[in-house]
Write a protein that holds these residues in place. Structure first.
Motif, short mmCIF file in Angstrom:
data_model
loop_
_atom_site.label_atom_id
_atom_site.label_comp_id
_atom_site.label_asym_id
_atom_site.label_seq_id
_atom_site.Cartn_x
_atom_site.Cartn_y
_atom_site.Cartn_z
N THR A 236 -59.88 22.25 -46.79
CA THR A 236 -59.09 22.68 -45.28
C THR A 236 -57.97 21.80 -44.95
OG1 THR A 236 -59.56 22.65 -43.01
CG2 THR A 236 -60.80 21.18 -44.08
N THR A 237 -57.04 22.06 -44.33
CA THR A 237 -56.31 21.19 -43.55
C THR A 237 -56.84 20.35 -42.52
OG1 THR A 237 -54.12 21.09 -42.54
CG2 THR A 237 -55.30 22.82 -41.90
N SER A 238 -56.06 19.34 -42.08
CA SER A 238 -56.75 18.47 -41.07
C SER A 238 -56.64 19.13 -39.60
CB SER A 238 -55.63 17.39 -40.78
OG SER A 238 -56.28 16.09 -39.91
N ASN A 239 -57.84 19.81 -39.69
CA ASN A 239 -58.35 20.42 -38.25
C ASN A 239 -59.78 20.22 -37.98
OD1 ASN A 239 -59.59 22.19 -39.87
ND2 ASN A 239 -57.99 23.89 -39.79
N ALA A 240 -60.31 20.93 -36.88
CA ALA A 240 -61.77 20.83 -36.53
C ALA A 240 -62.49 21.18 -37.66
CB ALA A 240 -62.02 21.63 -35.26
N THR A 241 -62.21 22.08 -38.57
CA THR A 241 -63.18 22.46 -39.64
C THR A 241 -63.41 21.24 -40.54
OG1 THR A 241 -61.96 24.63 -39.78
CG2 THR A 241 -63.40 24.06 -41.78
N ALA A 242 -62.49 20.38 -40.61
CA ALA A 242 -62.69 19.07 -41.45
C ALA A 242 -63.58 18.07 -40.80
CB ALA A 242 -61.43 18.51 -41.69
N HIS A 243 -63.91 18.17 -39.55
CA HIS A 243 -64.78 17.28 -38.81
C HIS A 243 -66.19 18.06 -38.83
CE1 HIS A 243 -61.81 14.39 -37.10
NE2 HIS A 243 -61.10 15.44 -37.05
N MET A 244 -66.16 19.29 -38.81
CA MET A 244 -67.49 19.91 -38.79
C MET A 244 -68.15 19.89 -40.02
SD MET A 244 -69.56 21.45 -37.35
CE MET A 244 -68.87 22.40 -35.72
N ALA A 245 -67.36 19.95 -41.14
CA ALA A 245 -68.08 20.08 -42.43
C ALA A 245 -68.46 18.45 -42.85
CB ALA A 245 -66.84 20.35 -43.56
N GLY A 246 -67.54 17.52 -42.62
CA GLY A 246 -67.88 15.94 -42.62
C GLY A 246 -69.28 15.71 -41.92
N SER A 247 -69.38 16.26 -40.73
CA SER A 247 -70.32 15.95 -39.83
C SER A 247 -71.80 16.49 -40.17
CB SER A 247 -70.10 16.27 -38.24
OG SER A 247 -70.25 17.78 -38.29
#
Length: 573
Positions: free
Chosen positions: A499-510
């Motif tokens: 993913t690019t740097s967006n909310a999807t990145a944070h969701m996956a990491g969390s």
């Protein structure tokens, strides 16, 4: 006109203001009803930035000569300089009734309107001043400044350049041009104008702040820190300068210095978010043990997910926690942390709140702005936990979605992809890719690609799938914007997210899902990815794939394609 007053005028025109002041005082001692002398006395006080005295002197001059337009305009200028904008506008109404073609009167109307935050009305007034005096650099400069606020950036820059042709040493005009060039990603030209602006006005905090922002976008972080530091010293009440300085400190890993500046924004005038009414802020984690505590989040979904990683620390400190967050995060937070309460204070689209939400009859011992706790729990990189994920998706729904996607793709590894970020943000252009450019990745065999992209992208997916001969699963039953809890289950169903740097990145990491985040160079490289790291202290499951040259995604996508081929090969071992 007496000989003594003529001398005073001569000294004023030659720049000897002290001697002019002495002589005009002598004139007024002899002629206390001399309107011209009171006028000059007021102008001298105005030049000395003694606005209260200037207004008093000019009011007396206007009373003695009520039909003199110039006196009324200078009187209004004194009032405006003292932030008495409404009173100044009343005086200017009188001035324009005396001479509607007096350019200086329209100029002062524009200054008052700007002071009142009425940029369109200010632009109208400055436009009239320029019409009456087309080659007046000050009016061109102020019109350019007003048009910045109305979003007419091209016209603003054109006017500022025109003013600079007439008078090259106008710092504000160089700043306006620099702002425009930075907006259009013409960084070298922007830097040239900011350098000139700094040379002309080294103590202008806004110029220093914007130069700091330019250096940040250029990836010149130490220079950005220097300029932001100067901006905060010059304009200590500016949330923008404080925020920029905080981001620069945090990005360079100076966390212990960065967190206090990050949080300091909420205590400044014109800050975009506010402390809740009611309980006092906690100042030390030892206060929290056994106490009811309200912790609140702000900013976008990605930031709220990231700072929610501090919830386990607050629970470990013994807080009886209620979390205030975007309404869409309430289900997943309450599932992930059964011991807390979660709620939303206002409609999610209105966060941050324009005024502090009331806490009603609920009793809290303390409140905490969640990022403020980072100074307790994330003072250096060693303090970041190697967590196995702190958010928990709906397990049943995750399994259902995973089975659905595996059936569609023939039990191949599920690769979630997201290539865009919010289209309404200036920073989006640097973080957004075209799906068609993902060809090297989408050409990888033995994988099923699943769109995790929010927004209306069905047509784009269909066109790219047809062109590349690749199937991309697009699940219309999942709305990543409106139903974040279901989206979390979709992300949790993936074997890998790219993913690019967006909310999807944070969701996956969390969720501790393996995730590769594509990070631009300079503008768009968010502070929370820090500098020159390929890992993320926030998310142990994340790898950061960074641009080397600003704007060039091809090497990043080629590298990701090679890594993906290895990832797929390992999944079959």
């Amino acid at each position: 006109m007496s000989a003594l007053f003529k001398q005073a005028v001569t000294y004023f025109q030659s720049g000897n203001l002290g001697r002019a002041q002495e002589l005009v005082h002598a004139v007024l001692t002899q002629e206390p009803l001399n309107a011209d002398a009171w006028h000059l006395q007021g102008v001298l006080a105005l030049n000395a930035k003694q606005y209260g005295e200037a207004a008093e002197h000019l009011k007396r001059a206007a009373t003695l000569r009520p039909d003199d337009c110039a006196i009324h305009v200078n009187y209004a200028a004194a009032l405006s300089s003292a932030s008495q904008f409404q009173e100044a506008l009343q005086v200017l109404t009188r001035a324009l009734s005396l001479n509607p073609l007096f350019a200086e009167a329209h100029y002062q109307v524009g200054a008052c309107r700007l002071g009142l935050g009425q940029a369109p009305e200010a632009a109208t007034a400055f436009t009239e001043a320029v019409r009456l005096r087309p080659d007046w650099p000050a009016a061109l400069e102020m019109l350019a400044h007003a048009l910045q606020h109305t979003g007419e950036h091209e016209k603003s820059v054109q006017l500022a350049l025109r003013a600079l042709e007439l008078e090259p040493n106008r710092a504000t005009c160089h700043r306006v041009v620099g702002d425009g060039y930075m907006r259009w990603l013409r960084y070298d030209e922007a830097l040239e104008h900011y350098r000139l602006a700094v040379r002309l006005a080294p103590d202008d905090g806004l110029i220093r702040n914007n130069l700091g922002l330019l250096f940040t976008r250029m990836g010149r972080n130490e220079e950005a820190l220097t300029e932001y530091y100067k901006a905060t010293a010059l304009t200590p009440k500016s949330p923008q300068a404080r925020e920029g300085y905080a981001f620069a400190l945090l990005a360079t890993g100076r966390l212990a210095e960065g967190w206090p500046n990050y949080v300091a924004r909420q205590r400044l005038e014109d800050a975009g978010f506010v402390v809740r009414k009611g309980p006092p802020p906690a100042t030390d984690p030892s206060q929290l043990n056994g106490k009811p505590v309200l912790a609140w989040l702000d900013q976008g979904i990605g930031d709220q997910i990231m700072f929610a990683s501090l919830i386990p620390d607050l629970i470990a400190a013994g807080a009886n926690l209620t979390v205030e967050c975007d309404a869409r995060l309430v289900p997943i937070l309450t599932r992930s942390f059964p011991g807390i309460a979660a709620r939303f204070p206002v409609e999610s689209s209105q966060l941050p709140a324009a005024s502090p939400p009331e806490l009603g009859n609920e009793q809290f011992a303390y409140q905490i702005y969640m990022p403020d706790t980072a100074r307790w729990f994330r003072s250096d990189f060693a303090a970041f936990p190697r967590h196995p994920g702190y958010l928990m998706a709906d397990r049943s729904l995750t399994q259902k979605l995973r089975r659905l996607y595996l059936d569609k793709g023939g039990d191949l590894p599920l690769i979630g992809i997201s290539w865009r970020t919010a289209i309404n943000a200036k920073i989006s252009v640097s973080k957004t890719l075209e799906l068609e450019d993902w060809g090297p990745l989408l050409s990888c065999q033995n994988a099923t690609f699943v769109s995790l992209q929010y927004g209306p992208v069905h047509r784009e997916i269909a066109d790219v799938s047809k062109k590349l001969g690749t199937q991309i699963v697009c699940d219309a039953s999942v709305d990543p914007v409106k139903d974040i809890d279901t989206f979390a289950s979709q992300v949790a169903a993936m074997d890998l997210v790219i993913t690019t740097s967006n909310a999807t990145a944070h969701m996956a990491g969390s969720l501790n899902v393996p995730v590769w985040t594509l990070v631009p160079k300079g503008f768009g490289a968010m502070w929370h990815w820090f500098l020159d790291r390929e890992d993320s202290p926030w998310y142990p499951s994340m790898r950061l794939l960074r641009q080397v040259d600003r704007g060039d995604w091809r090497p990043v996508l080629n590298r990701a394609a090679s890594m993906l081929a290895d990832f797929i090969a390992r999944s079959y071992q």
